[in-house]
Design a protein around this motif. Structure first.
Motif, mmCIF file in Angstrom:
data_model
loop_
_atom_site.group_PDB
_atom_site.id
_atom_site.type_symbol
_atom_site.label_atom_id
_atom_site.label_comp_id
_atom_site.label_asym_id
_atom_site.label_seq_id
_atom_site.Cartn_x
_atom_site.Cartn_y
_atom_site.Cartn_z
ATOM 1 N N SER A 278 0.749 -1.439 0.024
ATOM 2 C CA SER A 278 0.179 0.091 -0.262
ATOM 3 C C SER A 278 0.750 1.596 0.737
ATOM 4 C CB SER A 278 -0.882 -0.340 1.198
ATOM 5 O OG SER A 278 -0.326 0.004 3.119
ATOM 6 N N ALA A 279 2.192 1.062 0.303
ATOM 7 C CA ALA A 279 2.910 1.845 0.177
ATOM 8 C C ALA A 279 2.918 3.222 -0.885
ATOM 9 C CB ALA A 279 4.678 1.850 0.287
ATOM 10 N N LYS A 280 2.575 2.543 -2.499
ATOM 11 C CA LYS A 280 2.545 3.117 -3.292
ATOM 12 C C LYS A 280 1.243 4.584 -3.046
ATOM 13 C CE LYS A 280 -0.646 -0.022 -5.563
ATOM 14 N NZ LYS A 280 -1.503 0.147 -5.521
ATOM 15 N N ASP A 281 0.722 4.348 -2.590
ATOM 16 C CA ASP A 281 -0.999 5.273 -2.703
ATOM 17 C C ASP A 281 -0.712 6.169 -1.209
ATOM 18 O OD1 ASP A 281 -2.302 2.367 -3.797
ATOM 19 O OD2 ASP A 281 -2.763 1.699 -2.138
ATOM 20 N N LEU A 282 1.021 6.640 -1.756
ATOM 21 C CA LEU A 282 1.573 7.733 -0.329
ATOM 22 C C LEU A 282 1.586 8.594 -1.517
ATOM 23 C CD1 LEU A 282 3.530 5.767 2.520
ATOM 24 C CD2 LEU A 282 1.373 6.718 2.452
ATOM 25 N N GLY A 283 0.334 9.961 -2.076
ATOM 26 C CA GLY A 283 0.346 10.571 -3.134
ATOM 27 C C GLY A 283 0.843 11.577 -3.031
ATOM 28 N N GLN A 284 0.499 11.914 -1.481
ATOM 29 C CA GLN A 284 0.914 13.590 -0.660
ATOM 30 C C GLN A 284 2.554 13.175 -0.748
ATOM 31 O OE1 GLN A 284 -0.327 16.234 -1.389
ATOM 32 N NE2 GLN A 284 -2.284 14.534 -2.288
ATOM 33 N N LEU A 285 3.236 12.386 -0.203
ATOM 34 C CA LEU A 285 4.282 12.098 0.502
ATOM 35 C C LEU A 285 5.502 12.319 -0.385
ATOM 36 C CD1 LEU A 285 5.694 10.597 2.960
ATOM 37 C CD2 LEU A 285 6.691 8.564 1.242
ATOM 38 N N LYS A 286 5.946 13.726 -0.315
ATOM 39 C CA LYS A 286 7.135 14.641 -0.515
ATOM 40 C C LYS A 286 8.950 14.273 -0.255
ATOM 41 C CE LYS A 286 3.673 16.542 -3.014
ATOM 42 N NZ LYS A 286 3.200 16.217 -4.388
ATOM 43 N N ASP A 287 9.004 14.086 0.874
ATOM 44 C CA ASP A 287 10.051 13.809 1.808
ATOM 45 C C ASP A 287 10.493 12.571 2.686
ATOM 46 O OD1 ASP A 287 12.974 14.293 2.188
ATOM 47 O OD2 ASP A 287 12.305 16.246 3.774
ATOM 48 N N VAL A 288 11.505 11.624 2.161
ATOM 49 C CA VAL A 288 11.769 10.213 2.628
ATOM 50 C C VAL A 288 13.635 10.551 3.623
ATOM 51 C CG1 VAL A 288 12.247 8.072 2.920
ATOM 52 C CG2 VAL A 288 9.501 8.787 2.093
ATOM 53 N N ILE A 289 12.990 10.683 4.627
ATOM 54 C CA ILE A 289 14.843 10.500 5.378
ATOM 55 C C ILE A 289 14.855 9.301 5.778
ATOM 56 C CG2 ILE A 289 16.370 11.371 6.768
ATOM 57 C CD1 ILE A 289 14.051 14.451 7.341
ATOM 58 N N CYS A 290 16.359 8.454 5.325
ATOM 59 C CA CYS A 290 15.971 7.675 6.065
ATOM 60 C C CYS A 290 18.210 6.987 5.860
ATOM 61 C CB CYS A 290 15.647 6.063 5.429
ATOM 62 S SG CYS A 290 15.767 6.942 3.551
ATOM 63 N N ASP A 291 18.049 5.714 5.897
ATOM 64 C CA ASP A 291 19.766 5.320 5.831
ATOM 65 C C ASP A 291 20.187 5.099 4.285
ATOM 66 O OD1 ASP A 291 20.419 5.963 8.908
ATOM 67 O OD2 ASP A 291 18.843 4.593 9.350
ATOM 68 N N GLU A 292 21.215 4.748 4.645
ATOM 69 C CA GLU A 292 21.826 3.779 2.927
ATOM 70 C C GLU A 292 21.307 2.889 3.311
ATOM 71 O OE1 GLU A 292 25.570 3.494 0.091
ATOM 72 O OE2 GLU A 292 25.667 4.340 1.588
ATOM 73 N N GLU A 293 21.042 1.683 4.109
ATOM 74 C CA GLU A 293 20.459 0.605 3.987
ATOM 75 C C GLU A 293 19.611 0.624 3.905
ATOM 76 O OE1 GLU A 293 24.786 1.538 6.791
ATOM 77 O OE2 GLU A 293 22.119 2.198 6.183
ATOM 78 N N THR A 294 18.268 1.531 4.357
ATOM 79 C CA THR A 294 16.842 0.824 4.076
ATOM 80 C C THR A 294 16.028 1.974 2.633
ATOM 81 O OG1 THR A 294 16.585 3.205 5.691
ATOM 82 C CG2 THR A 294 16.836 0.560 6.550
ATOM 83 N N SER A 295 16.934 2.950 2.336
ATOM 84 C CA SER A 295 16.529 3.727 0.948
ATOM 85 C C SER A 295 16.499 2.858 0.124
ATOM 86 C CB SER A 295 17.724 4.578 0.269
ATOM 87 O OG SER A 295 18.874 4.055 0.055
ATOM 88 N N TYR A 296 17.084 1.299 0.033
ATOM 89 C CA TYR A 296 16.753 0.772 -0.986
ATOM 90 C C TYR A 296 15.056 0.321 -1.240
ATOM 91 C CZ TYR A 296 16.413 -3.589 1.125
ATOM 92 O OH TYR A 296 16.016 -5.106 2.747
#
Length: 542
Positions: free
Chosen positions: A493-511
């Motif tokens: 369902s993450a594909k439905d986050l249409g308003q999401l503009k900014d994700v802050i994460c680490d290199e290990e989880t960016s994929y």
């Protein structure tokens, strides 16, 4: 270039030439970020302080006609501040030993160093005169907190929102602190480098102030009689209350800000002072048990209450139901106190907008309540819980505060679950769960939080999965998931986050976001480097 003042950037610019190896050294009370790196001079150590003092206080050969113990005490009283060492040294140069003893006696009796050194006052006064009037008022307010203690920026925001009508997000307050920092009147301390980012979370921002600069602020605030001051600062040692406090029993005091600091020997015996205009009350103490002053009951204009215990152990607060009589109270900040069960309490805080609990014991506070929390706190819109390590489960009753807009639960390392009723917080816009290291997942009902725009689960080390209904967070615009190394996948369902503009994460989880980028065309992934320091640790006194 020596003693360059703010606004003189053009002067520095005139001396800039393109010559190999050419350097300009500028000394100033202010910071000029346009011209490269800044080195902030530290206070002098004991040896250097003594050397500088002797150059001002004695003859050229440095020989002393005054007892060493007197010299040491005077130098200690200047607290490593070069200007104080120089000015005080000059004032005592050539004076008989009795003048040195008299100076120390005045300081020990509570007189300010500025009372006997007008030149020092005049030279520091120029730094205050250069401030905007509002920034100057904020600087003077800093003296409300004890010397040598870090001042939480969030406490200052709570004060200044009510005193000066600054914005509740703290942007203007932080701008004022940066202004004071550039003028070297305070030091800003950040618990982590990315705390500098402006996202409305300032629990990792602190202010430090040199003792002499705090004394300057107190001196500036004490020119008028006690009943006429706009801010009243009471530093109490033992049970020695100031004489004017008993004299004012029949006469009202017109201060808007009242700060009372007591030590571990204080017996909580108060005069019945009249304080009808106080809007901000700060109670600083060091004790295992503390009784709220009875005179608080009549503080009809009180809007912000800040209670900080500096003892090693949390303090038991007595007379807590007294707060129910404060009809104008909007903000409460409790730090390092223990709150027992409110099950038998009839406490109602009808106008309370925000409550902050820092390093408090609150595990039993909301158990077995007979009253409904929304009835007790009908206008509460923000809760901030930080470093409360006895919080194992989020109180179910708090899920009924359907008008809550901001909830921060940070650095609570024993919190391991949120109740399924969490989805009832339909008005929630900001949810921070930073550094709750045992929290393994979020309830599925979180998908009902359609107004949620910012979610912070950074450093939740045990977080192993995101809720299947994650995609129902239709208002989510920013997600901070750095340090969530246990996450191995995101729900479809993450594909439905249409308003999401900014994700802050680490290199290990960016994929994890790569499969969804085709659906989230406006999404930006910000990969941050790890930053660890110990600035977040409190200054505990043993």
């Amino acid at each position: 270039l020596d003693d360059v003042w703010s606004g003189s950037e053009s002067l520095i610019q005139n001396f800039m030439f393109r010559i190999s190896g050419y350097k300009i050294l500028v000394t100033s009370r202010f910071v000029f970020p346009r011209f490269g790196s800044t080195y902030k001079l530290k206070l002098l150590n004991d040896e250097d302080a003594m050397t500088l003092f002797r150059k001002s206080a004695f003859l050229q050969d440095g020989s002393s006609y005054v007892r060493d113990d007197l010299v040491n005490e005077i130098v200690k009283g200047c607290r490593g501040f070069p200007l104080a060492l120089t000015v005080v040294g000059r004032s005592l140069c050539g004076q008989p030993e009795v003048a040195w003893i008299s100076t120390l006696k005045q300081w020990s009796e509570g007189q300010s160093i500025f009372d006997s050194n007008s030149d020092l006052l005049i030279r520091l006064q120029t730094s205050l005169d250069a401030l905007d009037e509002r920034v100057k008022e904020c600087y003077l307010d800093l003296a409300s907190f004890p010397e040598d203690e870090r001042i939480p920026a969030t406490a200052l925001i709570d004060m200044w929102v009510e005193l000066y009508n600054l914005d509740e997000d703290g942007v203007h307050a932080l701008a004022n602190l940066h202004e004071l920092s550039t003028r070297n009147l305070v030091n800003l301390v950040f618990a982590r480098n990315d705390a500098r980012e402006v996202d409305g979370y300032y629990n990792e921002h602190f202010v430090m102030q040199h003792d002499l600069l705090r004394e300057l602020a107190i001196h500036q605030s004490s020119h008028k009689p006690a009943e006429q001051r706009k801010r009243l600062i009471m530093d109490i040692r033992g049970n020695h209350l100031p004489k004017w406090s008993s004299e004012q029993i029949q006469r009202p005091i017109h201060a808007r800000l009242l700060s009372i600091s007591t030590d571990e020997t204080f017996s909580s015996s108060w005069y019945n002072m009249q304080l009808p205009e106080v809007e901000v009350l700060i109670l600083n103490f060091r004790a295992r048990n503390y009784t709220l002053p009875k005179f608080m009951e009549k503080m009809d204009q009180l809007k912000a209450l800040i209670i900080i215990n500096y003892d090693f152990c949390p303090a038991e607060l007595s007379n807590f139901p007294l707060l129910g009589s404060l009809s104008s109270l909007k903000r409460i900040r409790l730090e390092h106190v223990s709150i027992s069960s409110l099950s038998k309490s009839t406490l109602k805080l009808r106008n309370l907008h925000k409550i902050s609990l820092v390093m408090c014991e609150i595990g039993d506070a909301f158990r077995n309540l007979t009253a409904q929390i929304p009835d007790m706190l009908p206008n509460l819109v923000e809760i901030d819980i930080d470093c409360c390590n006895d919080l194992v489960e989020f109180p179910v009753g708090l899920c009924d505060i359907v008008h809550l807009k901001k909830l921060s639960i940070t650095n609570c390392h024993e919190l391991d679950a949120l109740p399924e009723g969490f989805g009832k917080l339909a008005s929630l816009e900001v949810l921070r769960l930073q550094n709750c290291t045992k929290l393994s997942d979020l309830p599925e009902s979180i998908g009902s939080l359609h107004k949620l725009s910012f979610l912070d689960i950074s450093d939740c080390l045990s977080m192993s999965k995101m809720p299947i209904r994650m995609g129902e967070l239709c208002g989510l615009r920013k997600l901070n998931m750095r340090g969530c190394w246990g996450l191995s996948e995101l729900p479809p369902s993450a594909k439905d986050l249409g308003q999401l503009k900014d994700v802050i994460c680490d290199e290990e989880t960016s994929y994890l976001w790569e499969p969804y980028m085709v659906h989230l065309s406006n999404l930006k992934i910000n990969v941050l480097k790890e930053d660890i320091n110990l600035n977040w640790l409190p200054n505990l006194h043993f």
